[in-house]
Enzyme design. Structure first.
Site, PDB file in Angstrom:
ATOM      1  N   LYS A 188       0.830  -1.203   0.000  1.00  0.00           N
ATOM      2  CA  LYS A 188       0.000   0.000   0.000  1.00  0.00           C
ATOM      3  C   LYS A 188       0.868   1.258   0.000  1.00  0.00           C
ATOM      4  O   LYS A 188       0.552   2.234  -0.686  1.00  0.00           O
ATOM      5  CB  LYS A 188      -0.945  -0.022   1.206  1.00  0.00           C
ATOM      6  CG  LYS A 188      -2.004  -1.101   1.086  1.00  0.00           C
ATOM      7  CD  LYS A 188      -2.812  -1.246   2.360  1.00  0.00           C
ATOM      8  CE  LYS A 188      -3.814  -2.383   2.222  1.00  0.00           C
ATOM      9  NZ  LYS A 188      -4.561  -2.606   3.465  1.00  0.00           N
ATOM     10  N   HIS A 213       0.259  -6.415  17.833  1.00  0.00           N
ATOM     11  CA  HIS A 213      -0.754  -7.475  17.869  1.00  0.00           C
ATOM     12  C   HIS A 213      -1.315  -7.595  19.276  1.00  0.00           C
ATOM     13  O   HIS A 213      -0.660  -7.298  20.262  1.00  0.00           O
ATOM     14  CB  HIS A 213      -0.213  -8.826  17.381  1.00  0.00           C
ATOM     15  CG  HIS A 213       1.066  -9.262  18.028  1.00  0.00           C
ATOM     16  ND1 HIS A 213       1.127  -9.758  19.295  1.00  0.00           N
ATOM     17  CD2 HIS A 213       2.318  -9.274  17.551  1.00  0.00           C
ATOM     18  CE1 HIS A 213       2.376 -10.079  19.580  1.00  0.00           C
ATOM     19  NE2 HIS A 213       3.121  -9.779  18.545  1.00  0.00           N
TER      20      HIS A 213
END
Length: 131
Positions: free
Chosen positions: A64, A117
């Protein structure tokens, strides 16, 4: 100058299925990223899935930031950590070629990556800066 910014979110449970299926992690991750390649490998299925989810998110975030989507072999882009645990994004072969093709000043590019995470989700952000 910032060339590109990318961010991605991955659901960890998706990678539990990959871990259980022989050959799946080897298909998408560089040998240096494989859980079995880590010193003291072992660990729970949850820890392994968070490990893979964060690294997959980094691959997506890089694509991206580059503005191309996944046009490279995912194994040609991997996370390496220094002694203090700071992650770096390493590009080889097709991933490096994608950077060269898309970014005219690729020799001056600095790539920053951040991983996170928490149980169910992993996230990564990549910034490509031209110095």
């Amino acid at each position: 100058m910032i060339f590109g910014v990318g961010i991605d979110l991955a659901k960890c449970s998706r990678f539990e299925k990959w871990i259980k299926k022989p050959g799946m992690t080897e298909r998408f991750f560089n040998p240096k990223e494989l859980w079995s390649a880590r010193s003291g490998a072992g660990g729970s299925l949850s820890a392994q899935s968070q490990h893979y989810a964060a690294r997959f998110a980094a691959k997506e975030a890089f694509s991206k930031a580059l503005g191309t989507g996944l046009v490279f072999d995912l194994r040609d882009l991997y996370i390496e950590k220094d002694e203090s645990g700071k992650p770096s994004l390493i590009l080889e072969k097709s991933a490096l070629e994608a950077l060269k093709k898309r970014c005219p000043q690729w020799e001056k590019a600095k790539i920053f990556v951040s991983l996170s995470h928490e149980k169910e989700y992993a996230a990564a952000q990549v910034i490509i800066e031209i110095t």
